[in-house]
Design an enzyme around this catalytic site. Sequence first.
Site, PDB file in Angstrom:
ATOM      1  N   SER A 555      97.998 -29.586 -11.157  1.00 56.37           N
ATOM      2  CA  SER A 555      97.797 -30.901 -11.768  1.00 56.37           C
ATOM      3  C   SER A 555      99.145 -31.519 -12.070  1.00 56.37           C
ATOM      4  O   SER A 555     100.148 -30.807 -12.267  1.00 56.37           O
ATOM      5  CB  SER A 555      96.998 -30.759 -13.070  1.00 56.37           C
ATOM      6  N   TYR A 568      94.878 -26.989 -21.451  1.00 57.05           N
ATOM      7  CA  TYR A 568      94.736 -27.319 -20.029  1.00 57.05           C
ATOM      8  C   TYR A 568      96.106 -27.420 -19.355  1.00 57.05           C
ATOM      9  O   TYR A 568      96.351 -26.832 -18.300  1.00 57.05           O
ATOM     10  CB  TYR A 568      93.972 -28.628 -19.877  1.00 57.05           C
TER      11      TYR A 568
END
Length: 678
Positions: A555, A568
């Site tokens: 990401s 996350y």
Amino acid sequence: MTNQAAADLIARSNRLGADPKNTNYAGGNTSAKGTETDPVTGEPVELMWVKGSGGDLGTLTEPGLAVLRLDRLRALVDVYPGLEREDEMVAAFDYTLHGKGGAAPSIDTAMHGLVDAAHVDHLHPDSGIAIATAADGEELTQKIFGDRVVWVPWRRPGFQLGLDIAAIKAESPQAIGCILGGHGITAWGDTSEETEANSLWIIDTAAAYIAEHGAAEPFGPVVDGFEPLEAGERRAKAAALAATIRGLASHDKPMVGHFTDAPEVLEFLSRAKSGELAALGTSCPDHFLRTKVKPMLLDLPASASIEDSVARLTELHEAYRADYRAYYDAHATPESPAIRGADPLIVLVPGVGMFSYGANKQTARVAGEFYVNAINVMRGAEALSTYSPISDAEKFAIEYWALEEAKLQRMPKPKPHAGRIALVTGAASGIGKAIATRLAAEGACVVIADLDLDKAQAAAAELGNTDVAIGVQANVTDGAAIQRAIDDAVLAFGGLDLVVNNAGLSLSKPLLETTEADWDLQHDVMAKGSFLVSKAAAKVLIEQGLGGDIIYISSKNSVFAGPNNIAYSATKADQAHQVRLLAVELGEYGIKVNGINPDGVVRGSGIFASGWGANRAKTYGIEEEDLGKFYAQRTILKREVLPEHVANAVIVLTGPELSHTTGLHIPVDAGVAAAFLR
């Protein structure tokens, strides 16, 4: 509108081809003769409809038929230059076509056109080939069928064989067909119904005779230690050997595999005569063109350890390649095509089963089906007589036939990922599903792994049949579950080439609201999960020795410090560094490891749909349905990132253009300056 004769032909062909006792997949051909009005002259013209080259009887439709004028086809007899130049007649068929002609005529067209019968079937039934390959096949033919079926000594398919069978038909008005030595059967009749009945009578009569008069143990007694392992043990050993065997079978070019532990295979491998019979090879051209002239047989008992089996398989592979090279050198002429590869397409492991290989899954599966046909043929021949296939010289003449080479050259160029086997985690939806879909479209075999088995299987079914994709269950936090998914992959397709670590989830919370359970869950799924998947996959990739790719869907958050996202983003940073670490460690094996850093992919995302989207929208003070537009507007390109864009990056990273790239992270974020890699 389809001519009635052609319609009857298609229906008959489909019925015959639907039952494997009648003929193998894509094997044999059928024809019908009839009359139509010539649109040019307005006069009646005699035509023949015949299954074209490369089709399958069971699925034959009108476009798969070649349509020829009988007067012109039969006129070729007057210009036939003789056996030494009979291959020239195949090109001459083009001048006998009616209208656009339909499918390309096959090598057996002459047989159908020259035989004086309204309908003709040429089939490859196991029972018929068993008689055709028996040492005393001619005597057996007379004994079993009387004067209703005539023996035809082996002759390579072609124009001369058509002339021979036409002559036999003319000389034997009582005959309904013939046994073609070493090859198969041909039957004929005045109507489609009569011809089908004649074909089935020959097939069933041969099978009944073998069953009634055949020896009880045609393959000899069971050899102690070579009996089938218990089902679970068989599967475990097959999975443990699959990567090694695929690597051996892919020495010349990468192959996709298929595994079967069919009863016929296990019974054959348990018997005393399996080694000597396997060494004789197959006989019917349809068989050995797909299985190679002979298989590679592991000569160890079922109880042999994985280590001993691997060592022996490696030795046998070297011997097999030398033997195949000697076969090629013994029969090749200066005009022969170059050797096409010396690796086995069939590998037999006693107590375990059979591995078969091909350029794609369907080809690999069909090769295995053909070898089961060959086992049935050997059983029938040995039950009545002695199995006696055609000679290696005749096999070579067909395997390296100029016409066969021309057929291979006409095949379309393979897609960029053809022959590659991919496993994608979290692939039942969102980014993972888009990646799996694109990989399948580019020719890969795809294993869709997901926590939800039903969704995984449904997603796989959308991509095609099980020759294209399968769905498996995989909890990436569980090493045993991952190993089961890897085993499923290698048993379905032979091995593994490409792994995409995509499974993920997210809980968007600020530091003080992030619980220890939140932290552990996200790290277990993504950091630990990616580690476990990569470890299990790397073992297969290393054992295969074919290189490979591991992709991490990380990401932009792995480098971008966004708000309320501690767990996350931290686990994504962990994944990003795994890419670098594994690229260094696995490079010596030719395994590339790369990552992709998407921005928020809203549309179709399982993560966003599960609450992450609502939390991120709340963080940014916008409506959830506007989240995709919001993310787009904060990018340099002002474009929303979709799952398909991430899939594009996977294709590029794992394709031939970036063969020298490893340890790289590609941003797929439409340009987020704060996430630029430094």
